[in-house]
Scaffold this active site. Structure first.
Site, PDB file in Angstrom:
ATOM      1  N   ASP A 223       0.835  -1.200   0.000  1.00 58.01           N
ATOM      2  CA  ASP A 223       0.000   0.000   0.000  1.00 58.01           C
ATOM      3  C   ASP A 223       0.877   1.261   0.000  1.00 58.01           C
ATOM      4  OD1 ASP A 223      -2.821   0.987   0.436  1.00 58.01           O
ATOM      5  OD2 ASP A 223      -1.871   1.927   2.175  1.00 58.01           O
ATOM      6  N   GLU A 296       1.817  -0.513  -4.976  1.00 57.87           N
ATOM      7  CA  GLU A 296       0.845   0.525  -5.325  1.00 57.87           C
ATOM      8  C   GLU A 296       1.623   1.829  -5.340  1.00 57.87           C
ATOM      9  OE1 GLU A 296      -3.136   2.855  -3.808  1.00 57.87           O
ATOM     10  OE2 GLU A 296      -1.457   2.490  -2.495  1.00 57.87           O
TER      11      GLU A 296
HETATM   12  C1  NOJ Z   1      -4.396   3.009  -0.721  1.00 63.72           C
HETATM   13  C2  NOJ Z   1      -5.506   2.075  -0.402  1.00 63.72           C
HETATM   14  O1  NOJ Z   1      -5.811   1.324  -1.543  1.00 63.72           O
HETATM   15  C3  NOJ Z   1      -6.652   2.919   0.088  1.00 63.72           C
HETATM   16  O2  NOJ Z   1      -7.836   2.177   0.187  1.00 63.72           O
HETATM   17  C4  NOJ Z   1      -6.263   3.546   1.386  1.00 63.72           C
HETATM   18  O3  NOJ Z   1      -7.273   4.433   1.797  1.00 63.72           O
HETATM   19  C5  NOJ Z   1      -4.960   4.337   1.255  1.00 63.72           C
HETATM   20  N1  NOJ Z   1      -3.970   3.634   0.498  1.00 63.72           N
HETATM   21  C6  NOJ Z   1      -4.370   4.608   2.608  1.00 63.72           C
HETATM   22  O4  NOJ Z   1      -3.889   3.419   3.161  1.00 63.72           O
END
Ligand code: NOJ
Length: 559
Positions: A223, A296
């Site tokens: 993440d 990500e």
């Molecule tokens: C990316 C995640 O996919 C999302 O759902 C989240 O709110 C943010 N990162 C913070 O962790």
């Protein structure tokens, strides 16, 4: 067809009729289809209205039957759930609303039985404020070791935060604590950012990675992978609102303005993040199996994404372009070509996603026919595909009342951003009354009654349903006689709205226009996959062939 571009970025292989030299086995993830499970909304086994791990275990055959190779589980860890579990209070335990560690082990065992690999989410940018470290930090003095695990600073004045950064969920990125110091949170105030220069942080995450690997997972989705290192943390940004808008996909601005602003983000994609992933890679490689991770990382310019997949770093980085690309031949061509060239160019494997838990569902964004066409267009591309739960059913975003909403982005922007709940509504499984088997209780978000015809049971066996299209597509993808190695454009945008590529001996043609188009096919062929079900299996005589509006076809020479 006009042959216009052969992507030299991807290794090419001879046509299927030529004798194939023996190929070394591919890493399992290279061409895998990953099915993203959002645990809270998959299946509720105990009637509390929220999905749980036993519910996933009980319904994992759905994923196997779909033809996916792996699951990615969004967070199920101990969490106050202020940000759908991405606010982690204990990264090495299961939140009671989702079950317990024993349930996780049973789920992993079932996945292995079904031959599904497992990715779990790792959330290294921040913890929840309910993590014991944060309580320790608050109870400790300014400048203490406990505070240095996070980013605590004095303000510019008694009431002004250390800088003017805006949280990605709206409002200041800083919150003041009782003794006057401020802590940084790029997301909700309940998600304090971790300080990755602190050794405790590094060690704790290594412990977490090992914890899940030792329980048998095959890898991680990381993440906010680009956010761990911050630069100039005490300096104001010259245009914080502009930057905040540039980081939001729903705010329109010229590509140039967005590009300039994104090139100036002091808290994303700093070079220092790569040292962290090099260390993680060593840890992955110390396991006697093929462990992988996907980052990500929303980065700009796109070339920067290749840094995350260097040979000593991570295996994959998400490509988010298709999550936002309009259904337009030029845009789709540009996005695919850029990704294949950049990512393939460094020897890594591209990733493709049309929906996830953070963005509007593809059916709502692009349209129903377009979503079907896009699905099979991307399933033919080289690399991995990520399918968000419910995408296979063709679910749209659900219409929700503001009183139903739970996304912190909705609250922090005082409703200006509606947030992501519409894409997170529980899955409809069967029956004629909402919530269609998801729970015997009250679902945490209402499931629209109109989804009756979109449940797994309702779509099963219906040839024209989205579910059966996905099942067929993944079967054909696996059985491609030519293998999945070579890739070459056969038609680039020429004003007709049609683009096409060849993958091995399979020709994939996409018509983005609202009119049927004639295409030239060199040899007698068969439609092996079609977003318009009427064409499925149709013979195609060499010569001119018509492809319907807003549709995609896979065509194979007839032997
Ligand atoms: C990316 C995640 O996919 C999302 O759902 C989240 O709110 C943010 N990162 C913070 O962790």
């Amino acid at each position: 067809m006009s042959f216009s571009h052969d992507s030299s970025a991807m290794p090419s292989s001879p046509p299927s009729s030529a004798p194939q030299p023996p190929q070394p086995p591919q890493p399992w993830w290279k061409e895998a289809v990953f099915y993203q499970i959002y645990p809270r909304s998959f299946f509720d086994s105990n009637g509390d209205g929220e999905g749980d791990l036993p519910g996933i275990t009980a319904h994992l055959e759905h994923v196997r039957d779909l033809g996916a190779d792996a699951i990615w589980l969004s967070p199920f860890y101990t969490s106050p759930n202020k940000d759908g579990g991405y606010d982690v209070a204990n990264p090495r335990d299961v939140d009671p609303r989702h079950g317990n560690l024993n349930d996780a082990e049973k789920l992993f065992a079932r996945a292995k039985e079904l031959n599904l690999k497992i990715l779990v989410d790792i959330v290294p940018n921040h913890f929840s404020d309910a993590h014991p470290w944060f309580a320790q930090a608050l109870a400790s003095p300014k400048g203490s070791a406990e505070r240095s695990r996070f980013h605590f600073y004095e303000g510019k004045s008694a009431t002004t935060p250390p800088n003017n950064w805006i949280s990605l969920f709206g409002g200041s990125a800083w919150t003041q604590v009782e003794d006057g110091q401020w802590y940084l949170h790029l997301f909700d105030s309940s998600q304090p950012d971790l300080n990755w220069e602190n050794e405790d942080v590094k060690r704790d995450f290594e412990k977490t990675l090992r914890f899940w690997l030792d329980l048998g997972v095959d890898g991680f989705r990381i993440d906010v992978a680009h956010g761990l290192v911050k630069e100039n943390i005490l300096a104001d940004h010259y245009d914080p609102q502009g930057l905040s808008d540039a980081l939001r996909l729903d705010v329109e601005m010229t590509a140039e303005a967005r590009g300039t602003l994104l090139a100036s983000v002091p808290f994303f994609d700093r070079d220092g993040v790569h040292e962290i992933y090099r260390e993680w890679r060593k840890l992955f490689d110390s396991y006697n199996r093929d462990v992988m991770a996907v980052a990500e990382a929303w980065v700009h310019p796109p070339e920067r994404s290749t840094l995350y997949v260097r040979p000593d770093e991570l295996q994959q980085v998400f490509n988010f372009d298709l999550l936002v690309a309009p259904f337009d031949d030029q845009e789709l061509f540009a996005c695919v070509d850029r990704t294949v060239t950049l990512i393939g160019g460094v020897g890594a494997s591209p990733t493709w996603a049309l929906s996830n838990h953070d963005t509007p569902r593809v059916v709502s964004r692009a349209g129903k026919d377009q979503a079907r066409a896009l699905a099979i267009f991307t399933f033919g591309l080289p690399g991995s595909c990520y399918v968000f739960q419910g995408q296979e059913l063709g679910l749209p975003d659900a219409h929700l009342e503001d009183s139903d909403r739970q996304d912190p982005a909705f609250f922090r922007t005082k409703g200006v951003q509606k947030g992501r709940d519409g894409a997170r509504v529980p899955l409809p499984w069967d029956g004629s009354t909402t919530p269609f088997g998801f729970t015997s209780g009250k679902p945490w978000l209402p499931v629209p009654q109109e989804w009756q015809s979109l449940s797994v049971a309702a779509e099963t066996g219906q040839e024209e349903s989205s579910l059966e299209l996905y099942r067929r597509a993944l079967k054909v993808r696996k059985n491609l006689s030519s293998g999945l190695s070579s890739f070459a454009w056969t038609q680039t945008p020429d004003g007709s709205g049609v683009i096409s590529y060849r993958r091995g001996s399979t020709l994939v043609v996409l018509n983005t226009s609202t009119e049927a188009k004639r295409i030239e096919i060199d040899e007698n062929s068969t439609v092996v996959l079609a977003s318009n079900v009427a064409l499925q299996g149709a013979p195609v005589a060499a010569g001119n062939f018509e492809i319907g509006a807003l549709s995609c076809l896979w065509v194979e020479p007839t032997n």
